[in-house]
Design a protein around this motif. Sequence first.
Motif, PDB file in Angstrom:
ATOM      1  N   PRO A 197       0.734  -1.154   0.051  1.00 13.45           N
ATOM      2  CA  PRO A 197      -0.077   0.023   0.048  1.00 13.45           C
ATOM      3  C   PRO A 197       0.977   1.222   0.110  1.00 13.45           C
ATOM      4  CG  PRO A 197      -0.544  -1.596   1.785  1.00 13.45           C
ATOM      5  CD  PRO A 197       0.829  -1.886   1.299  1.00 13.45           C
ATOM      6  N   VAL A 198       0.467   2.063  -0.761  1.00 15.06           N
ATOM      7  CA  VAL A 198       1.256   3.429  -1.010  1.00 15.06           C
ATOM      8  C   VAL A 198       0.368   4.498  -0.786  1.00 15.06           C
ATOM      9  CG1 VAL A 198       3.055   2.394  -2.363  1.00 15.06           C
ATOM     10  CG2 VAL A 198       1.438   3.329  -3.507  1.00 15.06           C
ATOM     11  N   VAL A 219       0.649  -3.193  -5.893  1.00 13.15           N
ATOM     12  CA  VAL A 219       0.923  -1.881  -5.625  1.00 13.15           C
ATOM     13  C   VAL A 219      -0.286  -1.346  -5.415  1.00 13.15           C
ATOM     14  CG1 VAL A 219       1.791   0.420  -5.907  1.00 13.15           C
ATOM     15  CG2 VAL A 219       3.196  -1.695  -6.605  1.00 13.15           C
ATOM     16  N   LEU A 220      -1.029  -0.864  -4.326  1.00  9.59           N
ATOM     17  CA  LEU A 220      -2.348  -0.332  -4.132  1.00  9.59           C
ATOM     18  C   LEU A 220      -2.179   1.228  -3.480  1.00  9.59           C
ATOM     19  CD1 LEU A 220      -5.152  -0.740  -3.602  1.00  9.59           C
ATOM     20  CD2 LEU A 220      -4.926  -1.723  -1.429  1.00  9.59           C
ATOM     21  N   PHE A 221      -3.017   2.049  -4.198  1.00  9.74           N
ATOM     22  CA  PHE A 221      -3.287   3.385  -3.647  1.00  9.74           C
ATOM     23  C   PHE A 221      -4.718   3.533  -3.226  1.00  9.74           C
ATOM     24  CE2 PHE A 221      -4.661   7.755  -3.879  1.00  9.74           C
ATOM     25  CZ  PHE A 221      -3.665   8.526  -3.256  1.00  9.74           C
ATOM     26  N   VAL A 222      -5.105   4.098  -2.173  1.00  9.68           N
ATOM     27  CA  VAL A 222      -6.423   4.011  -1.745  1.00  9.68           C
ATOM     28  C   VAL A 222      -6.493   5.585  -1.452  1.00  9.68           C
ATOM     29  CG1 VAL A 222      -8.245   3.559   0.144  1.00  9.68           C
ATOM     30  CG2 VAL A 222      -6.329   1.850  -0.406  1.00  9.68           C
ATOM     31  N   PRO A 254      -9.238   3.764   3.814  1.00 10.29           N
ATOM     32  CA  PRO A 254      -7.601   3.166   3.626  1.00 10.29           C
ATOM     33  C   PRO A 254      -7.580   1.863   4.362  1.00 10.29           C
ATOM     34  CG  PRO A 254      -7.111   5.544   3.794  1.00 10.29           C
ATOM     35  CD  PRO A 254      -8.759   5.361   4.180  1.00 10.29           C
ATOM     36  N   HIS A 255      -7.841   1.920   5.635  1.00 10.74           N
ATOM     37  CA  HIS A 255      -7.551   0.295   6.195  1.00 10.74           C
ATOM     38  C   HIS A 255      -8.346  -0.501   5.660  1.00 10.74           C
ATOM     39  CE1 HIS A 255     -10.469   1.589   9.020  1.00 10.74           C
ATOM     40  NE2 HIS A 255     -10.578   0.591   9.468  1.00 10.74           N
ATOM     41  N   GLU A 256      -9.646  -0.098   5.688  1.00  9.60           N
ATOM     42  CA  GLU A 256     -10.653  -1.337   5.090  1.00  9.60           C
ATOM     43  C   GLU A 256     -10.325  -1.714   3.672  1.00  9.60           C
ATOM     44  OE1 GLU A 256     -14.407   0.707   5.758  1.00  9.60           O
ATOM     45  OE2 GLU A 256     -14.257   0.395   7.906  1.00  9.60           O
TER      46      GLU A 256
END
Length: 142
Positions: A8-9, A35-38, A89-91
């Motif tokens: 996560p970035v 690679v995950l952006f929320v 983000p955390h979910e």
Amino acid sequence: MYDEILLPVDGSPASEQAIPHVFGFAEMYGATVHVLFVADTEHDGVGGIVGGEVLTRLENEGQKLVDGIVNRAHERDIDAVGVVEKGSPHEAILEYATDHDIDVIVMATHGRTGIERVLLGSVTERIVRKASVPVLTVREAT
């Protein structure tokens, strides 16, 4: 051991420092990096008052960030995919990890302490507490 690694970035210097660790694991284990952006829609103005324009801009910036990291991985012959989600983000991170059979989550911690940590909370702390897979945290260098 690790076939699927989630990174996560958020575009911060701290999240940048997690990348070498992820790439090292990916090379060592032949893993795929996710690679995950929320785009955080929990804050006022993003999902509410200002709405679409701010959210679209945030998603576009997130996509540029994700694409850049994925390209860097591909330059090192590392399998990588990039995703931009919106929400809490955390979910979103926990849901992504479950839905994609992630083996380990590697993410930065910003090193907040005291009242700043209490007021702002910590996405990383929530992930550490709730994830069903190992979480490697990389502390921001000072």
